[in-house]
Design an enzyme around this catalytic site. Structure first.
Site, short mmCIF file in Angstrom:
data_model
loop_
_atom_site.label_atom_id
_atom_site.label_comp_id
_atom_site.label_asym_id
_atom_site.label_seq_id
_atom_site.Cartn_x
_atom_site.Cartn_y
_atom_site.Cartn_z
N SER A 184 0.82 -1.21 -0.03
CA SER A 184 -0.07 0.05 0.07
C SER A 184 0.88 1.34 -0.02
CB SER A 184 -0.97 0.06 1.19
OG SER A 184 -0.17 -0.26 2.52
N HIS A 212 -5.86 -3.95 -1.29
CA HIS A 212 -5.64 -2.83 -2.37
C HIS A 212 -5.72 -3.51 -3.73
CE1 HIS A 212 -4.81 0.49 -0.07
NE2 HIS A 212 -4.05 0.13 0.92
N LYS A 243 -12.47 -0.92 1.13
CA LYS A 243 -11.58 -0.07 -0.06
C LYS A 243 -12.60 0.03 -1.36
CE LYS A 243 -7.42 -0.58 2.49
NZ LYS A 243 -6.67 -1.45 3.24
C1 LIG Z 1 -6.62 -1.64 4.76
C2 LIG Z 1 -6.01 -3.20 4.73
C3 LIG Z 1 -6.53 -4.20 5.63
C4 LIG Z 1 -7.54 -3.81 6.57
O1 LIG Z 1 -8.96 -3.97 5.98
P1 LIG Z 1 -10.24 -3.16 6.31
O2 LIG Z 1 -11.46 -3.77 5.78
O3 LIG Z 1 -10.17 -1.70 6.31
O4 LIG Z 1 -10.10 -3.67 7.88
C5 LIG Z 1 -6.09 -5.32 5.72
N1 LIG Z 1 -4.89 -5.66 4.97
C6 LIG Z 1 -4.10 -4.90 3.91
C7 LIG Z 1 -3.13 -5.23 3.43
C8 LIG Z 1 -4.95 -3.56 4.12
O5 LIG Z 1 -4.26 -2.40 2.99
#
Ligand SMILES: *Cc1c(COP(=O)(O)O)cnc(C)c1O
Length: 395
Positions: A184, A212, A243
């Site tokens: 990310s 992502h 997301k």
């Molecule tokens: C954002 C993210 C999460 C968390 O996801 P949520 O649904 O917001 O709890 C988990 N793993 C990665 C790699 C992320 O970027």
């Protein structure tokens, strides 16, 4: 008089954050997450959300959420095992499995919860977990909850991964290799084909957190595994619904037995209430939209190509991103924070990311382009980048 309940030890630590200049104040968004928003009372272009497809305020998702509320209410009432499991939860899992081209999907309340629940459930004492050094915090926490031994390999360094496998694999029962699908902070992809080849060579399972990549990569957002055509060769794929999908939640995609086991041992699923009906209805609609059309993912990619090219023409360093995540690398930490602050003054919100989140000297503002941005909005943002870049003698 000092009293432990005054929490002086925390006050001291908060003061330390202030002294170090890393004390945080949350920005406040007034209204929906859109390409242009009112932030702290000021109208700005939003280049800082994970709302990749613009689904967070999409009329079809909102309508589906309202309909779900009308039929099912606002809360599911319980954890899934004691009837917080509605027919719409079951239907969503069938839809997601079909969309992901996997045998089964188990939905959790967040992507974070998937990692907190699944990793400990599928590993045991006597097993080994091997993790990329840049894996997400929720993977790190998930791994901590497991009784397995842990090892870390250098970021996307396949020689280092193989070194760990050669040194350690034979001492353990099962071995699980865990990686983000898309990293990310830099927007680079995991080297999944190579990871899968090593996993097969050393008889390891694979676990890809595609937070992502979900809704971004692959055919109409089917994810990084689809992008690399690795269906059937990744044991556990995590996706988020918070997301690109625009709502909240996460899921583990894979085999039927994965789902059966998580139903008995996935602790966030067993001990925390299931997703509310509105979220489930909206997510179902998002999956329906992505199944109908590739227009959203296509616009996401064409917008990000346009934006990256424009910043590149100005002479900014946008790093090694292979995805819509667009870091603009400034370098120095204080300069990065000053850059972001000045951008905000001129009407563009981009968050600064600095050490310890990324390596010292690689401070960057991270731009998140979405399908919902217009070319006009992106061009306006580029103009502000140009002005601030010149003002600070970066370009
Ligand atoms: C954002 C993210 C999460 C968390 O996801 P949520 O649904 O917001 O709890 C988990 N793993 C990665 C790699 C992320 O970027």
């Amino acid at each position: 008089m000092s009293n432990v309940h005054e929490l002086n030890y925390l006050k001291d630590q908060v003061q330390e954050l202030k002294d170090q200049g890393v004390y945080r104040v949350l920005p406040i968004l007034e209204g929906a997450n859109e390409p242009e928003v009112i932030l702290n009372g000021k109208s700005v272009i939003n280049l800082s959300s994970n709302n990749y497809l613009g689904f967070a305020n999409h009329p079809r998702l909102k309508k589906a959420a309202i309909e779900a509320i009308e039929k099912y209410g606002v809360g599911s009432g319980a954890v899934r095992t004691i009837i917080g499991n509605m027919d719409i939860h079951e239907k969503l899992e069938v839809e997601l499995a079909a969309f992901k081209r996997e045998d089964a999907v188990m939905v959790f309340q967040s992507g974070f919860n998937c990692n907190a629940g699944a990793i400990q459930a599928i590993t045991n004492k006597g097993d080994l977990i091997i993790s990329d050094e840049l894996n997400h915090a929720s993977i790190i926490d998930g791994v901590r909850l497991s009784r397995a031994d842990k090892a870390v390999y250098k970021h996307s360094d396949m020689a280092d991964l193989e070194r760990v496998l050669m040194e350690k694999r034979s001492n353990f029962e099962n071995c699980l290799i865990i990686t983000d699908g898309v990293f990310s902070m830099d927007g680079d992809l995991a080297k999944l084909p190579e990871i899968v080849a090593l996993a097969e060579k050393y008889n390891c399972m694979t676990y890809v957190d595609d937070a992502h990549g979900s809704g971004v990569l692959g055919e109409s957002g089917r994810g990084t595994v689809d992008h690399f055509k690795l269906h059937g060769r990744i044991d556990f794929t995590i996706g988020t619904l918070s997301k690109a999908i625009g709502v909240i939640g996460g899921y583990v995609a894979g085999s039927k037995v994965m789902k059966e086991w998580l139903l008995h041992r996935g602790r966030p699923l067993l001990f925390s209430t299931s997703l509310p009906p509105a979220a489930v209805g909206a997510i179902s609609e998002a999956v329906a939209i992505l199944t109908e059309t590739t227009e959203y993912t296509e616009r996401l990619w064409s917008n990000s190509r346009f934006f990256k090219a424009e910043l590149g023409k100005l002479g900014f360093n946008t790093g090694a991103s292979e995805t819509p995540i667009t870091p603009v690398i400034i370098g120095d930490e204080a300069k990065t924070v000053a850059f972001s602050k000045r951008m905000l003054e001129l009407g563009v919100f981009v968050s600064p990311i600095i050490f310890p989140t990324v390596q010292k000297g690689t401070g960057r503002v991270r731009c998140m382009v979405t399908a919902a941005h217009t070319e006009e909005q992106l061009s306006r943002a580029v103009k502000v980048f140009e002005a601030v870049g010149k003002e600070m003698a970066l370009i």
